[in-house]
Write a protein that holds these residues in place. Structure first.
Motif, PDB file in Angstrom:
ATOM      1  N   ARG A 196      22.624 -38.317  -3.480  1.00 35.10           N
ATOM      2  CA  ARG A 196      21.637 -38.487  -2.412  1.00 35.10           C
ATOM      3  C   ARG A 196      22.278 -38.238  -1.051  1.00 35.10           C
ATOM      4  NH1 ARG A 196      18.216 -44.021  -0.978  1.00 35.10           N
ATOM      5  NH2 ARG A 196      16.796 -43.056   0.540  1.00 35.10           N
ATOM      6  N   ALA A 197      23.494 -38.740  -0.865  1.00 35.82           N
ATOM      7  CA  ALA A 197      24.200 -38.513   0.394  1.00 35.82           C
ATOM      8  C   ALA A 197      24.466 -37.029   0.600  1.00 35.82           C
ATOM      9  CB  ALA A 197      25.515 -39.294   0.402  1.00 35.82           C
ATOM     10  N   PHE A 198      24.926 -36.359  -0.444  1.00 36.89           N
ATOM     11  CA  PHE A 198      25.183 -34.920  -0.332  1.00 36.89           C
ATOM     12  C   PHE A 198      23.927 -34.160   0.071  1.00 36.89           C
ATOM     13  CE2 PHE A 198      24.619 -30.858  -2.555  1.00 36.89           C
ATOM     14  CZ  PHE A 198      25.532 -30.088  -1.842  1.00 36.89           C
ATOM     15  N   LEU A 221      24.738 -35.682  18.498  1.00 36.98           N
ATOM     16  CA  LEU A 221      25.900 -36.164  17.750  1.00 36.98           C
ATOM     17  C   LEU A 221      25.750 -37.633  17.371  1.00 36.98           C
ATOM     18  CD1 LEU A 221      28.899 -34.465  19.581  1.00 36.98           C
ATOM     19  CD2 LEU A 221      28.358 -34.278  17.152  1.00 36.98           C
ATOM     20  N   ALA A 222      25.159 -38.417  18.275  1.00 37.38           N
ATOM     21  CA  ALA A 222      24.931 -39.834  17.970  1.00 37.38           C
ATOM     22  C   ALA A 222      23.973 -39.988  16.790  1.00 37.38           C
ATOM     23  CB  ALA A 222      24.385 -40.547  19.204  1.00 37.38           C
ATOM     24  N   ALA A 223      22.926 -39.145  16.746  1.00 38.17           N
ATOM     25  CA  ALA A 223      21.994 -39.175  15.613  1.00 38.17           C
ATOM     26  C   ALA A 223      22.702 -38.780  14.326  1.00 38.17           C
ATOM     27  CB  ALA A 223      20.817 -38.243  15.889  1.00 38.17           C
ATOM     28  N   ALA A 224      23.595 -37.801  14.430  1.00 38.51           N
ATOM     29  CA  ALA A 224      24.374 -37.394  13.258  1.00 38.51           C
ATOM     30  C   ALA A 224      25.292 -38.521  12.807  1.00 38.51           C
ATOM     31  CB  ALA A 224      25.191 -36.147  13.585  1.00 38.51           C
ATOM     32  N   ALA A 225      25.919 -39.209  13.766  1.00 39.28           N
ATOM     33  CA  ALA A 225      26.827 -40.308  13.431  1.00 39.28           C
ATOM     34  C   ALA A 225      26.086 -41.451  12.748  1.00 39.28           C
ATOM     35  CB  ALA A 225      27.523 -40.801  14.703  1.00 39.28           C
ATOM     36  N   ALA A 226      24.849 -41.723  13.171  1.00 40.31           N
ATOM     37  CA  ALA A 226      24.050 -42.770  12.536  1.00 40.31           C
ATOM     38  C   ALA A 226      23.780 -42.426  11.072  1.00 40.31           C
ATOM     39  CB  ALA A 226      22.742 -42.958  13.300  1.00 40.31           C
ATOM     40  N   GLN A 227      23.517 -41.153  10.813  1.00 40.60           N
ATOM     41  CA  GLN A 227      23.306 -40.718   9.434  1.00 40.60           C
ATOM     42  C   GLN A 227      24.578 -40.852   8.611  1.00 40.60           C
ATOM     43  OE1 GLN A 227      20.877 -37.031   8.961  1.00 40.60           O
ATOM     44  NE2 GLN A 227      20.894 -37.010  11.199  1.00 40.60           N
ATOM     45  N   VAL A 228      25.706 -40.513   9.232  1.00 40.81           N
ATOM     46  CA  VAL A 228      26.991 -40.640   8.546  1.00 40.81           C
ATOM     47  C   VAL A 228      27.244 -42.087   8.142  1.00 40.81           C
ATOM     48  CG1 VAL A 228      29.489 -40.568   8.942  1.00 40.81           C
ATOM     49  CG2 VAL A 228      28.076 -38.588   9.536  1.00 40.81           C
ATOM     50  N   ALA A 229      26.924 -43.026   9.026  1.00 46.04           N
ATOM     51  CA  ALA A 229      27.083 -44.445   8.696  1.00 46.04           C
ATOM     52  C   ALA A 229      26.228 -44.818   7.492  1.00 46.04           C
ATOM     53  CB  ALA A 229      26.713 -45.298   9.905  1.00 46.04           C
ATOM     54  N   TRP A 230      25.012 -44.274   7.432  1.00 49.73           N
ATOM     55  CA  TRP A 230      24.131 -44.510   6.276  1.00 49.73           C
ATOM     56  C   TRP A 230      24.737 -43.923   5.012  1.00 49.73           C
ATOM     57  CZ3 TRP A 230      20.370 -40.590   4.326  1.00 49.73           C
ATOM     58  CH2 TRP A 230      19.602 -41.084   3.263  1.00 49.73           C
ATOM     59  N   HIS A 231      25.335 -42.732   5.131  1.00 48.00           N
ATOM     60  CA  HIS A 231      25.973 -42.111   3.970  1.00 48.00           C
ATOM     61  C   HIS A 231      27.078 -43.007   3.421  1.00 48.00           C
ATOM     62  CE1 HIS A 231      24.720 -37.678   4.877  1.00 48.00           C
ATOM     63  NE2 HIS A 231      23.714 -38.528   4.921  1.00 48.00           N
ATOM     64  N   GLY A 232      27.782 -43.675   4.323  1.00 47.65           N
ATOM     65  CA  GLY A 232      28.826 -44.581   3.877  1.00 47.65           C
ATOM     66  C   GLY A 232      28.293 -45.673   2.965  1.00 47.65           C
ATOM     67  N   THR A 233      27.087 -46.164   3.256  1.00 47.19           N
ATOM     68  CA  THR A 233      26.487 -47.196   2.398  1.00 47.19           C
ATOM     69  C   THR A 233      26.053 -46.620   1.056  1.00 47.19           C
ATOM     70  OG1 THR A 233      24.203 -46.889   3.226  1.00 47.19           O
ATOM     71  CG2 THR A 233      25.653 -48.372   4.472  1.00 47.19           C
ATOM     72  N   LEU A 234      25.718 -45.324   1.038  1.00 49.69           N
ATOM     73  CA  LEU A 234      25.262 -44.691  -0.204  1.00 49.69           C
ATOM     74  C   LEU A 234      26.409 -44.443  -1.178  1.00 49.69           C
ATOM     75  CD1 LEU A 234      22.731 -42.015   1.144  1.00 49.69           C
ATOM     76  CD2 LEU A 234      22.178 -44.167  -0.015  1.00 49.69           C
ATOM     77  N   ILE A 235      27.591 -44.128  -0.645  1.00 51.04           N
ATOM     78  CA  ILE A 235      28.690 -43.712  -1.522  1.00 51.04           C
ATOM     79  C   ILE A 235      29.704 -44.830  -1.799  1.00 51.04           C
ATOM     80  CG2 ILE A 235      28.478 -41.344  -0.678  1.00 51.04           C
ATOM     81  CD1 ILE A 235      31.115 -41.782   0.873  1.00 51.04           C
ATOM     82  N   ARG A 236      29.553 -45.962  -1.146  1.00 50.80           N
ATOM     83  CA  ARG A 236      30.607 -46.977  -1.256  1.00 50.80           C
ATOM     84  C   ARG A 236      30.787 -47.519  -2.669  1.00 50.80           C
ATOM     85  NH1 ARG A 236      27.589 -51.485   2.529  1.00 50.80           N
ATOM     86  NH2 ARG A 236      25.823 -51.942   1.143  1.00 50.80           N
ATOM     87  N   ASP A 237      29.705 -47.514  -3.480  1.00 45.04           N
ATOM     88  CA  ASP A 237      29.852 -47.995  -4.859  1.00 45.04           C
ATOM     89  C   ASP A 237      30.112 -46.852  -5.835  1.00 45.04           C
ATOM     90  OD1 ASP A 237      27.416 -46.768  -4.892  1.00 45.04           O
ATOM     91  OD2 ASP A 237      26.302 -48.456  -5.748  1.00 45.04           O
ATOM     92  N   ARG A 238      30.190 -45.612  -5.298  1.00 40.82           N
ATOM     93  CA  ARG A 238      30.552 -44.414  -6.071  1.00 40.82           C
ATOM     94  C   ARG A 238      29.556 -44.081  -7.186  1.00 40.82           C
ATOM     95  NH1 ARG A 238      35.246 -47.156  -4.845  1.00 40.82           N
ATOM     96  NH2 ARG A 238      36.842 -45.953  -3.723  1.00 40.82           N
ATOM     97  N   SER A 239      28.341 -44.553  -7.097  1.00 37.72           N
ATOM     98  CA  SER A 239      27.340 -44.214  -8.118  1.00 37.72           C
ATOM     99  C   SER A 239      26.965 -42.746  -7.996  1.00 37.72           C
ATOM    100  CB  SER A 239      26.093 -45.076  -7.956  1.00 37.72           C
ATOM    101  OG  SER A 239      25.376 -44.717  -6.781  1.00 37.72           O
TER     102      SER A 239
END
Length: 300
Positions: free
Chosen positions: A277-279, A253-271
Motif C-alpha cells: 500500500r505504501a509503495f 515538500l511539506a505535503a510530501a513529508a506528511a505522506q512519508v510519515a504516513w508511509h512509516g506507519t504502514l511499513i513499520r510492522d513489515r506486513s
C-alpha cells in the motif's frame, strides 16, 4: 479472427501494466517538476506532450524487458506468477517486439527535441536495459533503477535549454550540475519506494536468490526506507531553493513529508499489505512536489 484480437490486446495491456498507472506516474512527476524548473515556468505544450507520452512509452517498454529477464524468477513469486511472459501467454519474442515498438515510438518523440537530448536518450535506454539484470549481481539493484527512473530529469533540462550541437560539451552546457544533483536526490526516493516494494516479496526473493535492498538492509529495512525518504526530501528542498523556488515549493515538500510519515506507519510492522500500500501511494509524494513546483513558478 475478431474474437482473438481483443485477447491479444488484453495480454499486451497486461504486459505493460496499463491497469497500474502508478508505475509511470513515479517517473512522470519528478521529470515534469524538472521540466518546469528548467523552463522557469510552463515549458510549452510540445515538451509537455513529449515527456508525458515518452515517460508512459518507456516505462511500458521497460516492463516488457523486465518480464522477459525475470520470467524464470517470477514463476516462483505468487504476485508475479501469472504475468503474461511467465505464464507463457505471451512469448519472449513477442514481448521483446512489443517493447521495441514502444521504445522506437518514444525515440521518435525524442527526435522532435534537440541534439543533446537525443544523445542523452541513448544513455537512458542503456540503463533501462541494464536494470533487470542488476538484481543478479548488485546487492541494491534499486540504485540502478533509481538512475533509470530519474534520467528524465537531465533530459528535461537538456530539452528546455539545449542547442543543436552533437557533442558532450553541448550536453554539459545544457544540463547544469543542479540537474544531475536532482537526479541523485531522486534516486533516494526510488530507493525508498522500491525497497517498500521489495519488502513485499522478500520471503520469495530469499528462496530464489534474487538480490534486493530489502534483503541487504535486513532488520534495518524500515530505518533505511525512512532515511532514504529523508535524504530525498532534504536534497530536493536544498536544490529547489538554490534554483530560486520558494514557499509554495516548500509547501509541496511539506505535503510530501506528511505522506512519508504516513508511509512509516504502514511499513513499520513489515506486513505485505502495508508495504504494498505504501509503495502504490508513492506517486502522490511526487505529485505534491510537482504541484508545489508549478505553483511556485506560476504565482511569482
Amino acid at each position: 479472427m475478431s474474437s482473438a484480437a481483443p485477447s491479444r490486446l488484453s495480454l499486451y495491456l497486461n504486459l505493460i501494466r496499463w491497469d497500474r498507472p502508478a508505475g509511470w506516474l513515479l517517473l512522470l512527476w519528478p521529470t515534469l517538476a524538472a521540466l518546469w524548473m528548467a523552463a522557469d515556468g510552463f515549458p510549452g505544450w510540445h515538451l509537455l506532450a513529449v515527456f508525458t507520452a515518452g515517460t508512459v512509452l518507456m516505462r511500458s517498454a521497460g516492463c516488457c524487458v523486465n518480464d522477459v529477464a525475470d520470467r524464470e524468477f517470477d514463476r516462483h513469486v505468487k504476485r508475479t506468477a501469472q504475468r503474461p511472459v511467465t505464464s507463457g501467454a505471451v512469448s519472449v519474442k513477442e514481448a521483446l517486439a512489443v517493447g521495441a515498438v514502444l521504445a522506437l515510438a518514444a525515440f521518435g518523440l525524442v527526435l522532435t527535441t534537440n541534439a543533446p537530448t537525443i544523445l542523452l536518450s541513448f544513455a537512458a535506454l542503456a540503463v533501462t536495459l541494464l536494470y533487470p539484470y542488476a538484481k543478479r549481481v548488485v546487492n541494491m539493484p534499486q540504485a540502478v533503477l533509481g538512475v533509470a527512473f530519474s534520467f528524465g530529469i537531465p533530459m528535461a533540462f537538456s530539452a528546455a535549454l539545449g542547442g543543436s550541437e552533437w557533442s558532450l560539451a553541448a550536453i554539459n552546457a545544457a544540463v547544469p550540475r543542479s540537474a544531475w544533483a536532482l537526479l541523485v536526490a531522486n534516486l533516494f526516493w526510488v530507493l525508498a519506494y522500491d525497497t517498500e516494494y521489495a519488502m513485499v516479496d522478500r520471503d520469495d526473493d530469499l528462496k530464489i536468490g534474487i538480490k534486493t535492498s530489502a534483503i541487504t538492509l535486513g532488520r534495518f529495512d524500515v530505518i533505511g526506507v525512512m532515511a532514504f525518504y529523508g535524504i530525498f526530501l532534504a536534497a530536493w528542498a536544498f536544490l529547489g531553493l538554490r534554483l530560486g523556488l520558494g514557499r509554495w515549493f516548500l509547501l509541496g515538500l511539506a505535503a510530501a513529508a506528511a505522506q512519508v510519515a504516513w508511509h512509516g506507519t504502514l511499513i513499520r510492522d513489515r506486513s505485505r499489505e502495508g508495504c504494498f500500500r505504501a509503495f502504490r501511494a508513492n506517486h502522490w509524494v511526487g505529485f505534491a512536489i510537482f504541484a508545489g513546483t508549478v505553483a511556485d513558478l506560476s504565482l511569482r
